[in-house]
Design a protein around this motif. Structure first.
Motif, PDB file in Angstrom:
ATOM      1  N   ILE A 116     -22.659   4.669  -2.930  1.00 18.18           N
ATOM      2  CA  ILE A 116     -22.957   3.770  -1.810  1.00 18.18           C
ATOM      3  C   ILE A 116     -23.993   2.730  -2.231  1.00 18.18           C
ATOM      4  N   ALA A 117     -24.972   3.147  -3.024  1.00 20.21           N
ATOM      5  CA  ALA A 117     -25.948   2.181  -3.535  1.00 20.21           C
ATOM      6  C   ALA A 117     -25.265   1.146  -4.430  1.00 20.21           C
ATOM      7  N   GLN A 118     -24.288   1.589  -5.210  1.00 14.74           N
ATOM      8  CA  GLN A 118     -23.517   0.656  -6.029  1.00 14.74           C
ATOM      9  C   GLN A 118     -22.749  -0.333  -5.154  1.00 14.74           C
ATOM     10  N   PHE A 119     -22.162   0.165  -4.050  1.00 20.42           N
ATOM     11  CA  PHE A 119     -21.468  -0.730  -3.118  1.00 20.42           C
ATOM     12  C   PHE A 119     -22.392  -1.869  -2.702  1.00 20.42           C
ATOM     13  N   GLY A 120     -23.600  -1.498  -2.282  1.00 19.56           N
ATOM     14  CA  GLY A 120     -24.538  -2.502  -1.799  1.00 19.56           C
ATOM     15  C   GLY A 120     -24.869  -3.534  -2.852  1.00 19.56           C
ATOM     16  N   ARG A 121     -25.112  -3.076  -4.082  1.00 25.82           N
ATOM     17  CA  ARG A 121     -25.461  -4.021  -5.154  1.00 25.82           C
ATOM     18  C   ARG A 121     -24.290  -4.949  -5.477  1.00 25.82           C
ATOM     19  N   LEU A 122     -23.094  -4.402  -5.557  1.00 27.05           N
ATOM     20  CA  LEU A 122     -21.930  -5.217  -5.902  1.00 27.05           C
ATOM     21  C   LEU A 122     -21.582  -6.213  -4.801  1.00 27.05           C
ATOM     22  N   LEU A 123     -21.730  -5.791  -3.544  1.00 24.40           N
ATOM     23  CA  LEU A 123     -21.439  -6.701  -2.438  1.00 24.40           C
ATOM     24  C   LEU A 123     -22.519  -7.769  -2.294  1.00 24.40           C
ATOM     25  N   ASP A 124     -23.773  -7.383  -2.486  1.00 22.36           N
ATOM     26  CA  ASP A 124     -24.867  -8.357  -2.375  1.00 22.36           C
ATOM     27  C   ASP A 124     -24.739  -9.449  -3.436  1.00 22.36           C
ATOM     28  N   GLY A 125     -24.257  -9.068  -4.616  1.00 22.59           N
ATOM     29  CA  GLY A 125     -24.102 -10.035  -5.686  1.00 22.59           C
ATOM     30  C   GLY A 125     -22.774 -10.748  -5.674  1.00 22.59           C
ATOM     31  N   VAL A 128     -17.591  -8.322  -6.277  1.00 22.33           N
ATOM     32  CA  VAL A 128     -16.259  -7.804  -5.995  1.00 22.33           C
ATOM     33  C   VAL A 128     -15.820  -8.268  -4.614  1.00 22.33           C
ATOM     34  N   ASP A 129     -14.497  -8.300  -4.431  1.00 21.22           N
ATOM     35  CA  ASP A 129     -13.927  -8.625  -3.120  1.00 21.22           C
ATOM     36  C   ASP A 129     -13.636  -7.371  -2.309  1.00 21.22           C
ATOM     37  N   GLY A 130     -13.544  -6.247  -2.974  1.00 17.74           N
ATOM     38  CA  GLY A 130     -13.230  -5.009  -2.289  1.00 17.74           C
ATOM     39  C   GLY A 130     -13.233  -3.859  -3.280  1.00 17.74           C
ATOM     40  N   PHE A 131     -12.903  -2.675  -2.765  1.00 19.60           N
ATOM     41  CA  PHE A 131     -12.967  -1.462  -3.574  1.00 19.60           C
ATOM     42  C   PHE A 131     -11.696  -0.641  -3.427  1.00 19.60           C
ATOM     43  N   VAL A 132     -11.324   0.045  -4.509  1.00 17.64           N
ATOM     44  CA  VAL A 132     -10.323   1.110  -4.459  1.00 17.64           C
ATOM     45  C   VAL A 132     -11.074   2.403  -4.716  1.00 17.64           C
ATOM     46  N   LEU A 133     -11.106   3.285  -3.714  1.00 15.37           N
ATOM     47  CA  LEU A 133     -11.839   4.544  -3.830  1.00 15.37           C
ATOM     48  C   LEU A 133     -10.888   5.669  -4.217  1.00 15.37           C
ATOM     49  N   THR A 134     -11.365   6.578  -5.048  1.00 17.05           N
ATOM     50  CA  THR A 134     -10.607   7.768  -5.419  1.00 17.05           C
ATOM     51  C   THR A 134     -11.426   9.003  -5.072  1.00 17.05           C
ATOM     52  N   SER A 135     -10.813  10.163  -5.250  1.00 16.62           N
ATOM     53  CA  SER A 135     -11.505  11.446  -5.051  1.00 16.62           C
ATOM     54  C   SER A 135     -12.106  11.555  -3.656  1.00 16.62           C
ATOM     55  N   THR A 136     -11.297  11.294  -2.627  1.00 13.16           N
ATOM     56  CA  THR A 136     -11.777  11.443  -1.263  1.00 13.16           C
ATOM     57  C   THR A 136     -12.020  12.912  -0.940  1.00 13.16           C
ATOM     58  N   SER A 137     -12.912  13.151   0.014  1.00 15.89           N
ATOM     59  CA  SER A 137     -13.287  14.525   0.370  1.00 15.89           C
ATOM     60  C   SER A 137     -13.515  14.601   1.870  1.00 15.89           C
ATOM     61  N   PHE A 138     -13.747  15.820   2.349  1.00 16.90           N
ATOM     62  CA  PHE A 138     -14.048  16.004   3.762  1.00 16.90           C
ATOM     63  C   PHE A 138     -15.293  15.197   4.144  1.00 16.90           C
ATOM     64  N   ASP A 139     -15.221  14.531   5.299  1.00 14.73           N
ATOM     65  CA  ASP A 139     -16.361  13.782   5.852  1.00 14.73           C
ATOM     66  C   ASP A 139     -16.980  12.874   4.794  1.00 14.73           C
ATOM     67  N   ASP A 140     -16.150  12.097   4.154  1.00 18.75           N
ATOM     68  CA  ASP A 140     -16.572  11.245   3.049  1.00 18.75           C
ATOM     69  C   ASP A 140     -17.520  10.152   3.563  1.00 18.75           C
ATOM     70  N   PRO A 141     -18.803  10.167   3.166  1.00 15.71           N
ATOM     71  CA  PRO A 141     -19.739   9.161   3.694  1.00 15.71           C
ATOM     72  C   PRO A 141     -19.482   7.763   3.148  1.00 15.71           C
ATOM     73  N   ARG A 142     -18.753   7.652   2.035  1.00 15.76           N
ATOM     74  CA  ARG A 142     -18.509   6.336   1.437  1.00 15.76           C
ATOM     75  C   ARG A 142     -17.676   5.455   2.356  1.00 15.76           C
ATOM     76  N   THR A 143     -16.632   6.041   2.961  1.00 18.23           N
ATOM     77  CA  THR A 143     -15.767   5.236   3.827  1.00 18.23           C
ATOM     78  C   THR A 143     -16.499   4.833   5.104  1.00 18.23           C
ATOM     79  N   GLU A 144     -17.330   5.723   5.628  1.00 12.71           N
ATOM     80  CA  GLU A 144     -18.102   5.379   6.822  1.00 12.71           C
ATOM     81  C   GLU A 144     -19.019   4.190   6.540  1.00 12.71           C
ATOM     82  N   TRP A 145     -19.649   4.194   5.360  1.00  8.33           N
ATOM     83  CA  TRP A 145     -20.564   3.107   5.001  1.00  8.33           C
ATOM     84  C   TRP A 145     -19.805   1.797   4.853  1.00  8.33           C
TER      85      TRP A 145
END
Length: 343
Positions: A116-125, A128-145
């Motif tokens: 999630i910290a990486q998301f913030g840095r990449l978006l602030d700079g 990237v235009d978007g992300f492809v996420l892998t290895s989803t899990s129960f209650d994945d906080p990455r998608t909520e963020w």
């Protein structure tokens, strides 16, 4: 010696003239193809190919405020067997993104919070235009963020345990492991097997539970075994060759087996080291290990997964049904069917 003049590179105006359209239409084909009629888009794409036109990437980024870059996490190698699947997916999505004029930016993260910290840095700079996420899990906080941040993303894997399975803001592609394992189990039953064990992961795995459900439903319908007998054949194990070998050996000593269906090729490898020649083993992921050792395995359609993920991320739509589609808000989700490679 006289200098050789440098050939003039084709321009947007050249493409527009060859296709019989305006410069703005050419720009739309390059930057927003969905707004251009298919026949017009086809003429422009043909002119681009015939002239060998290549848009200037830096100028395009300045004009569109897009980086033409997609971020994908480079997952740590935890298992050299099953990890080959994500490697194949990464190759597929990189090749297909390149054909669409996009690049893949790889990043690493040690945990969901780190990612999630990486998301913030990449978006602030604006990297990237978007992300492809892998290895989803129960209650994945990455998608909520990402949803809260209004960021573009698609996941390879359903949002296990979350309320946004049908949320149009969460676009996802997944492979129907329930169907894949169920189909493999039914084929074994049709061949006369009855005592078919399932070697799967602990209950906190969404994908593992989905695959286990496919085995359970097929066995309940076609094996003639009681629920208690099925419980005894249902193993919940960590993804380990040695642990799987020990557990399957215990089943063999306790009453024998006709076949073993596994949630991964790692577990299948363990099972294959202890069963006799008359016991068939089916893994999941069809890794090089399965091909080398000659046991059957359920194969995920990774090329289709990569294509669907990019369609959902870049076009905002699935582009039609293939291999079975899951319904969802605005058709933003795809559930693809795997097939068993029998050996």
């Amino acid at each position: 010696m006289p200098s050789v003049p440098t050939p003039r590179l084709p321009t947007v105006s050249d493409v527009a003239e060859a296709a019989g359209v305006s410069r703005q239409t050419v720009s739309n084909v390059l930057n927003a193809p969905a707004v251009v009629r298919p026949d017009t888009r086809g003429r422009v794409e043909k002119a681009i190919a015939d002239l060998g036109y290549r848009p200037h990437a830096s100028a395009r980024r300045l004009r569109t405020r897009k980086s033409s870059t997609i971020g994908v996490r480079l997952d740590p190698v935890q298992n050299g067997i099953s990890g080959a699947v994500l490697d194949r997916f990464l190759h597929a999505v990189t090749e297909q993104a390149d054909r669409r004029g996009y690049r893949i930016l790889l990043y690493t993260a040690a945990s969901p919070a780190d990612e999630i910290a990486q998301f913030g840095r990449l978006l602030d700079g604006a990297d990237v235009d978007g992300f492809v996420l892998t290895s989803t899990s129960f209650d994945d906080p990455r998608t909520e963020w990402l949803i809260a941040a209004g960021a573009e993303f698609v996941t390879f894997g359903r949002p296990w345990g979350l309320d946004d399975v049908d949320d149009p803001r969460h676009r996802w592609v997944d492979v129907d492991g329930r169907h894949g394992i169920g189909s493999a189990t039914r084929s074994l039953l049709d061949d006369g097997a009855r005592r078919i064990a399932f070697v799967g992961w602990p209950a906190e795995s969404g994908a593992g539970n989905d695959r286990r459900r496919g085995w359970r439903e097929a066995m309940a319908a076609g094996s003639g075994l009681s629920p208690e007998a099925l419980d005894a054949l249902d193993l919940h194990l960590e993804d380990s060759v040695s642990v799987a070998a020990g557990a399957v050996r215990g089943l063999l000593e306790g009453g024998g087996l006709d076949a073993v269906v596994c949630a991964s090729d790692t577990l299948a490898l363990g099972a294959s080291t202890v069963v006799g020649p008359g016991v068939r083993v089916v893994g999941y992921d069809d890794t090089p290990v399965a091909a080398a050792l000659g046991f059957s395995s359920v194969q995920q359609p990774l090329e289709e997964v990569a294509s669907a993920a990019l369609q959902l991320l870049l076009d905002g739509e699935s582009g039609g049904e293939a291999g079975g589609a899951a319904g969802g808000a605005a058709d933003r989700h795809r559930l693809l069917r795997p097939r068993t490679v029998w050996r």
